[in-house]
Write an enzyme that holds these catalytic residues in place. Structure first.
Site, PDB file in Angstrom:
ATOM      1  N   HIS A 116       8.485  -3.690   9.100  1.00  0.00           N
ATOM      2  CA  HIS A 116       7.576  -3.941   7.984  1.00  0.00           C
ATOM      3  C   HIS A 116       8.134  -3.453   6.650  1.00  0.00           C
ATOM      4  O   HIS A 116       8.165  -4.197   5.670  1.00  0.00           O
ATOM      5  CB  HIS A 116       6.231  -3.280   8.270  1.00  0.00           C
ATOM      6  CG  HIS A 116       5.178  -3.626   7.272  1.00  0.00           C
ATOM      7  ND1 HIS A 116       4.619  -4.887   7.202  1.00  0.00           N
ATOM      8  CD2 HIS A 116       4.595  -2.904   6.286  1.00  0.00           C
ATOM      9  CE1 HIS A 116       3.729  -4.902   6.222  1.00  0.00           C
ATOM     10  NE2 HIS A 116       3.696  -3.720   5.657  1.00  0.00           N
ATOM     11  N   ASP A 123       5.758  -6.653  13.365  1.00  0.00           N
ATOM     12  CA  ASP A 123       6.839  -6.001  12.609  1.00  0.00           C
ATOM     13  C   ASP A 123       6.774  -4.478  12.706  1.00  0.00           C
ATOM     14  O   ASP A 123       7.400  -3.772  11.927  1.00  0.00           O
ATOM     15  CB  ASP A 123       6.845  -6.455  11.145  1.00  0.00           C
ATOM     16  CG  ASP A 123       5.596  -6.025  10.370  1.00  0.00           C
ATOM     17  OD1 ASP A 123       4.795  -5.224  10.889  1.00  0.00           O
ATOM     18  OD2 ASP A 123       5.432  -6.481   9.221  1.00  0.00           O
ATOM     19  N   ASP A 153       0.846  -1.186   0.000  1.00  0.00           N
ATOM     20  CA  ASP A 153       0.000   0.000   0.000  1.00  0.00           C
ATOM     21  C   ASP A 153       0.888   1.246   0.000  1.00  0.00           C
ATOM     22  O   ASP A 153       1.777   1.392   0.838  1.00  0.00           O
ATOM     23  CB  ASP A 153      -0.875  -0.008   1.245  1.00  0.00           C
ATOM     24  CG  ASP A 153      -2.119   0.830   1.078  1.00  0.00           C
ATOM     25  OD1 ASP A 153      -2.196   1.598   0.108  1.00  0.00           O
ATOM     26  OD2 ASP A 153      -3.011   0.721   1.943  1.00  0.00           O
ATOM     27  N   SER A 191       3.465  -6.720   1.794  1.00  0.00           N
ATOM     28  CA  SER A 191       2.386  -6.054   2.495  1.00  0.00           C
ATOM     29  C   SER A 191       1.051  -6.263   1.774  1.00  0.00           C
ATOM     30  O   SER A 191       0.651  -7.402   1.541  1.00  0.00           O
ATOM     31  CB  SER A 191       2.737  -4.573   2.659  1.00  0.00           C
ATOM     32  OG  SER A 191       1.871  -3.919   3.536  1.00  0.00           O
TER      33      SER A 191
END
Length: 436
Positions: A412, A380, A63, A216
């Site tokens: 992340h 994360d 994203d 992600s």
């Protein structure tokens, strides 16, 4: 790239150097900033392998991990400093306007989406056209700015590693960017193009099966795509799927962004401005926690007057005077809810050992405008560990192997450049070279 819809959020933090057409080109020239690609295009790298022996790779970003361009032909704007027209396509993500007081309002107004509760689809505001540049190429996912400013570097770390080991940009390593504002249910054309890209990449690389790499939200897009292909097609075209930081069961962070927004650790960015744009993105609602991973009575937001959880999520949206959010949630919550196995060999990579929001606590009178306190759990930093571990549920439920591996301390977004993660991805791909 945090996108909070995961990558989106982390990218803002880096964007003091993000581009605005013309202006940042001059800044870049003034500062002597060049292309931050190192030596990845040269031939003096380490171990290299034969081009024909590789499993070609297609990368789906997270994203906020794709560039966006807009063409403005507006008949009205919210203030006289906002441009009504552009001379062709111009970058809006990423763009310096988001950091400039006054212009940030223009930026929000151009990037927000309008929801139609009859068609249950979103569209751009009147007079705004958008496109995702470079489908099939890696440029628009390597850097989030058109002029590749270092602060907007994202998946270039992975692409550079692949090129250093025998891959060729836009031939054996491809990019599949998408309009990250929208969830999978509004991406029909994208998935048609993605299927064709897989087939074309397979053919262009000696009929070697393709490996999909998702990061992600890109993991959820990859899963949705694979769930909608026949097993025969997957057996012919797909070697494996590598998921990095997959929010298989959602995450808690997006609920705070919907409620309060986020200044993204940039002092001049208004939380409410960011909230105004992210609230209109169905992809945010698609990342809310799943009741397969969170109990319906588990507290997500605490206020002295009320506790919000998955059991009263509709009240949460209506208390915010944001009923469209509830509609977004209804439209997106079941897209990968059942976590149907992808039907291909799967590697799930995740970071652990980083404090990750589990509950937001608002003081008296603080909800929803004040910054809440955070109760954390393992994850994360963006996605909760319980969600990252979701693909464990596929083990023994599909013919092909499911491999999970954790990387302590890998955040992340940081995992896209973590050496241990990159080395492991290389091992996976080279295993194809030996055994494929």
């Amino acid at each position: 790239m945090d996108p909070k819809p995961l990558l989106w959020f982390h990218f803002y933090v880096c964007l003091i150097g993000v581009s605005s057409a013309g202006f940042l080109d001059r800044v870049k020239q003034k500062l002597g900033i060049g292309n931050d690609r190192g030596s990845s295009n040269s031939d003096n790298s380490g171990t290299r392998v034969s081009q024909g022996a590789l499993t070609p790779v297609i990368i789906l970003p997270g994203d906020g991990g794709s560039q966006l361009q807009a063409w403005l032909e507006r008949t009205s704007v919210r203030s006289n400093i906002c441009p009504m027209r552009t001379n062709g396509w111009t970058h809006v993500w990423a763009d310096l306007d988001m950091l400039i007081p006054g212009l940030v309002d223009c930026w929000v107004d151009n990037l927000k989406l309008i929801y139609n509760n009859i068609t249950r689809k979103t569209s751009n505001p009147e007079g705004v056209r958008t496109q995702v540049p470079g489908f099939g190429d890696t440029d628009s996912i390597e850097y989030l700015t058109g002029n590749q400013l270092p602060g907007s570097k994202y998946l270039a770390y992975i692409v550079d590693m692949l090129v250093d080991n025998g891959y060729k940009r836009n031939v054996s390593v491809r990019g599949a960017p998408y309009d990250f504002r929208k969830a999978q249910n509004e991406q029909e054309e994208y998935f048609i193009l993605l299927k064709k890209l897989v087939e074309d990449t397979y053919a262009a690389n000696g009929n070697h099966k393709v490996t999909l790499i998702g990061h992600s939200l890109g993991c959820l897009f990859s899963l949705y795509f694979l769930n909608h292909q026949t097993q025969e097609w997957k057996d012919k075209y797909i070697n494996a799927f590598i998921g990095m930081g997959g929010p298989w069961g959602g995450a808690v962070k997006p609920i705070k962004v919907i409620a309060t927004g986020d200044d993204l650790d940039i002092a001049i960015v208004s939380r409410s401005k960011i909230k105004d744009i992210l609230r209109t993105n169905p992809s945010v609602a698609a990342l809310l926690p799943s009741d397969k991973f969170w109990a319906k009575n588990e507290t997500l937001i605490y206020t002295p007057q009320k506790v919000y959880n998955l059991g009263n999520l509709r009240e949460f949206f209506y208390d915010l005077d944001f009923p469209e959010g509830w509609e977004f949630y209804q439209d997106t919550k079941n897209l990968v809810y059942d976590l149907i196995p992808p039907g291909v060999k799967t590697y799930c990579l995740s970071g652990t050992g980083t404090a990750t929001p589990a509950t937001y606590v608002y003081k008296e009178g603080g909800f929803p405008k004040k910054i809440p306190m955070v109760i954390s759990e393992d994850g994360d930093g963006t996605v909760n560990r319980r969600s990252l571990d979701g693909c464990e549920r596929w083990k023994g439920k599909q013919r092909d192997e499911v491999v999970t591996k954790t990387f302590p301390g890998a955040g992340h977004r940081q995992m896209t450049r973590d050496k241990q993660v990159l080395d492991y991805i290389r091992e996976i791909l080279f295993d194809y070279q030996i055994n494929g």
